[in-house]
Design a protein around this motif. Structure first.
Motif, PDB file in Angstrom:
ATOM      1  N   GLN A 125      -3.906  93.089   9.261  1.00 17.02           N
ATOM      2  CA  GLN A 125      -4.351  91.783  10.260  1.00 17.02           C
ATOM      3  C   GLN A 125      -3.667  90.597   9.337  1.00 17.02           C
ATOM      4  N   LEU A 126      -3.181  89.805  10.495  1.00 15.27           N
ATOM      5  CA  LEU A 126      -2.645  88.646  10.240  1.00 15.27           C
ATOM      6  C   LEU A 126      -3.310  87.234  10.842  1.00 15.27           C
ATOM      7  N   LEU A 127      -3.485  86.418  10.220  1.00 20.24           N
ATOM      8  CA  LEU A 127      -3.779  84.777  10.772  1.00 20.24           C
ATOM      9  C   LEU A 127      -2.419  84.145  10.594  1.00 20.24           C
ATOM     10  N   VAL A 128      -1.807  83.803  11.910  1.00 19.11           N
ATOM     11  CA  VAL A 128      -0.619  83.150  11.835  1.00 19.11           C
ATOM     12  C   VAL A 128      -0.990  81.719  12.305  1.00 19.11           C
ATOM     13  N   ASN A 129      -0.395  80.771  11.662  1.00 13.79           N
ATOM     14  CA  ASN A 129      -0.659  79.242  12.073  1.00 13.79           C
ATOM     15  C   ASN A 129       0.643  78.497  12.316  1.00 13.79           C
ATOM     16  N   PRO A 130       1.160  78.730  13.398  1.00 15.69           N
ATOM     17  CA  PRO A 130       2.627  77.986  13.679  1.00 15.69           C
ATOM     18  C   PRO A 130       2.476  76.477  13.592  1.00 15.69           C
ATOM     19  N   HIS A 131       3.436  75.871  12.908  1.00 11.73           N
ATOM     20  CA  HIS A 131       3.581  74.535  12.681  1.00 11.73           C
ATOM     21  C   HIS A 131       4.365  73.797  13.669  1.00 11.73           C
ATOM     22  N   ILE A 132       3.760  72.504  14.223  1.00  9.27           N
ATOM     23  CA  ILE A 132       4.324  71.652  15.286  1.00  9.27           C
ATOM     24  C   ILE A 132       4.840  70.603  14.466  1.00  9.27           C
ATOM     25  N   TRP A 133       6.156  70.205  14.909  1.00  9.29           N
ATOM     26  CA  TRP A 133       6.788  69.057  14.011  1.00  9.29           C
ATOM     27  C   TRP A 133       5.872  67.826  14.000  1.00  9.29           C
ATOM     28  N   GLY A 134       5.600  67.308  13.035  1.00  7.74           N
ATOM     29  CA  GLY A 134       4.921  65.981  12.818  1.00  7.74           C
ATOM     30  C   GLY A 134       3.335  66.147  12.651  1.00  7.74           C
ATOM     31  N   GLN A 135       2.753  67.359  12.927  1.00  8.42           N
ATOM     32  CA  GLN A 135       1.461  67.624  13.260  1.00  8.42           C
ATOM     33  C   GLN A 135       0.944  68.327  12.130  1.00  8.42           C
ATOM     34  N   PRO A 136      -0.079  67.988  11.507  1.00  7.74           N
ATOM     35  CA  PRO A 136      -0.948  68.738  10.273  1.00  7.74           C
ATOM     36  C   PRO A 136      -1.303  70.223  10.777  1.00  7.74           C
ATOM     37  N   ALA A 137      -1.178  71.144   9.809  1.00  6.85           N
ATOM     38  CA  ALA A 137      -1.069  72.700  10.171  1.00  6.85           C
ATOM     39  C   ALA A 137      -2.605  72.827  10.950  1.00  6.85           C
ATOM     40  N   SER A 138      -3.684  72.140  10.426  1.00  9.44           N
ATOM     41  CA  SER A 138      -4.980  72.345  10.928  1.00  9.44           C
ATOM     42  C   SER A 138      -5.270  71.859  12.457  1.00  9.44           C
ATOM     43  N   ALA A 139      -4.285  71.079  12.874  1.00  7.55           N
ATOM     44  CA  ALA A 139      -4.283  70.588  14.417  1.00  7.55           C
ATOM     45  C   ALA A 139      -3.421  71.648  15.227  1.00  7.55           C
ATOM     46  N   ASN A 140      -2.690  72.641  14.755  1.00  4.21           N
ATOM     47  CA  ASN A 140      -1.824  73.653  15.479  1.00  4.21           C
ATOM     48  C   ASN A 140      -2.598  74.813  15.803  1.00  4.21           C
ATOM     49  N   PRO A 141      -2.175  75.552  16.674  1.00  4.97           N
ATOM     50  CA  PRO A 141      -2.821  76.842  17.102  1.00  4.97           C
ATOM     51  C   PRO A 141      -2.822  77.993  15.905  1.00  4.97           C
ATOM     52  N   PHE A 149       1.548  75.426   2.603  1.00  4.44           N
ATOM     53  CA  PHE A 149       2.031  74.424   1.793  1.00  4.44           C
ATOM     54  C   PHE A 149       0.832  73.898   0.743  1.00  4.44           C
ATOM     55  N   SER A 150      -0.120  73.509   1.106  1.00  3.37           N
ATOM     56  CA  SER A 150      -1.217  73.147   0.265  1.00  3.37           C
ATOM     57  C   SER A 150      -2.457  74.029   0.497  1.00  3.37           C
ATOM     58  N   GLY A 151      -2.856  74.418   1.912  1.00  5.14           N
ATOM     59  CA  GLY A 151      -3.861  75.280   1.916  1.00  5.14           C
ATOM     60  C   GLY A 151      -5.351  74.738   1.589  1.00  5.14           C
ATOM     61  N   THR A 152      -5.553  73.406   1.559  1.00  3.07           N
ATOM     62  CA  THR A 152      -6.607  72.921   1.019  1.00  3.07           C
ATOM     63  C   THR A 152      -7.974  73.456   1.646  1.00  3.07           C
ATOM     64  N   PHE A 153      -7.723  73.802   2.756  1.00  2.01           N
ATOM     65  CA  PHE A 153      -9.082  74.320   3.660  1.00  2.01           C
ATOM     66  C   PHE A 153      -9.505  75.532   2.981  1.00  2.01           C
ATOM     67  N   PHE A 154      -8.637  76.371   2.548  1.00  7.73           N
ATOM     68  CA  PHE A 154      -9.010  77.640   2.063  1.00  7.73           C
ATOM     69  C   PHE A 154      -9.963  77.630   1.073  1.00  7.73           C
ATOM     70  N   ALA A 155      -9.760  76.814   0.034  1.00 10.44           N
ATOM     71  CA  ALA A 155     -10.967  76.423  -1.078  1.00 10.44           C
ATOM     72  C   ALA A 155     -12.089  75.908  -0.737  1.00 10.44           C
ATOM     73  N   ALA A 198      -8.869  74.954  12.748  1.00  8.61           N
ATOM     74  CA  ALA A 198      -9.956  74.321  12.315  1.00  8.61           C
ATOM     75  C   ALA A 198     -11.202  74.996  13.318  1.00  8.61           C
ATOM     76  N   SER A 199     -10.683  75.742  14.314  1.00  8.73           N
ATOM     77  CA  SER A 199     -11.693  76.319  15.209  1.00  8.73           C
ATOM     78  C   SER A 199     -11.963  77.713  14.894  1.00  8.73           C
ATOM     79  N   VAL A 200     -11.288  78.317  13.907  1.00  9.07           N
ATOM     80  CA  VAL A 200     -11.524  79.543  13.511  1.00  9.07           C
ATOM     81  C   VAL A 200     -12.819  79.559  12.791  1.00  9.07           C
ATOM     82  N   PRO A 201     -13.763  80.551  13.021  1.00  8.03           N
ATOM     83  CA  PRO A 201     -14.919  80.630  12.503  1.00  8.03           C
ATOM     84  C   PRO A 201     -14.854  81.060  10.871  1.00  8.03           C
ATOM     85  N   ARG A 202     -15.546  80.253  10.070  1.00  5.99           N
ATOM     86  CA  ARG A 202     -15.476  80.548   8.692  1.00  5.99           C
ATOM     87  C   ARG A 202     -15.780  82.164   8.163  1.00  5.99           C
ATOM     88  N   ASP A 203     -16.771  82.689   9.339  1.00  5.96           N
ATOM     89  CA  ASP A 203     -17.257  84.054   9.015  1.00  5.96           C
ATOM     90  C   ASP A 203     -15.641  85.139   9.428  1.00  5.96           C
TER      91      ASP A 203
END
Length: 256
Positions: free
Chosen positions: A197-213, A107-113, A84-89
């Protein structure tokens, strides 16, 4: 000269041209390999597999050569405490700057849209400019999504989010240069690839992707993090099925 590689080719009856075709490279590149140049990691894997020999046998020194720490650091462009802290730009500039590939694995990528209401049109415009666009979402009816929903404590909400997210991309189905698929695999990382260039969002068990680094990486010589994540995307993509909106809606009505 790499005599081991040359000998293995002769023993298997494989020509330089055959090997070049197997690796999707120019025959001159194979000639350079035979002259002693070490192939890229993904090519070494393909060569060893088709020649049925161990990769270390063909390139004994490559595994022994440590990757310099500074080279690894140079591959890391930025680190964000959560997605969530990645700037929209950042998202917009990477998308608009891509000239060859845009790959998305979520999985859903809801934020992407939701953070970019014109995402489908922009992706289609990039495809029209020659960019290969591949979007891979979780299968809302698959076991992997059901398991993740239970792990995050949200039940069927994740599947519903995927169905809602997919509606943004109906216009891309069948559009030249665009593909949308559904996967049923464990998602260890959400991956967003824009050329090198890649943006890699690792998943932490039990946490939504948006809350992870989230790590922003750039492909550099002497490192292979970007390549390993790209290979991961390819592996999932090859198991995924094309998304057919009409079929999904029929399935949903049947469930109702």
């Amino acid at each position: 000269m790499n005599e081991r590689l040359r000998s293995a080719l002769v023993q298997r009856g494989i020509t330089e041209e055959d090997l070049a075709e197997l690796c999707s490279v120019d025959p001159k590149t194979v000639g350079r390999w035979l002259s002693g140049r070490v192939p890229h990691r993904r090519h070494r894997f393909v060569v060893a597999k088709h020649l049925q020999v161990d990769e270390v046998y063909l390139w004994p020194n490559d595994r022994q050569r440590p990757v310099h720490l500074e080279a690894l650091r140079s591959e890391i462009v930025e680190v964000y405490p959560n997605r969530a802290s990645v700037p929209r730009d950042v998202w917009i500039s990477l998308l608009l700057g891509a000239v060859k590939h845009i790959d998305v694995l979520v999985f859903s990528g809801t934020f992407f849209a939701q953070t970019n209401p014109h995402i489908a049109r922009m992706l289609q415009e990039r495809a029209q400019a020659g960019v290969k666009v591949r979007l891979c979402f979780g299968d809302p009816y698959g076991e992997a999504v059901a398991v993740r929903g239970r792990e995050e404590g949200i039940g069927d909400t994740l599947a519903a989010k995927i169905r809602a997210s997919l509606t943004y991309y109906r216009a891309l189905v069948g559009a030249p240069g665009c593909e949308v698929r559904l996967h049923d695999t464990t998602l260890y990382n959400s991956i967003f690839r824009y050329d090198d260039q890649l943006l890699v969002n690792p998943h932490i068990w039990g946490q939504p992707a948006s809350a992870n680094p989230l790590f922003q990486l750039r492909r550099t010589d002497g490192t292979d993090w970007c390549d390993r994540y790209t290979e991961s995307f390819e592996a999932v993509w090859n198991t995924a099925r094309p998304w057919a909106p009409d079929r999904q809606e029929h399935h949903q009505r049947g469930q109702d």
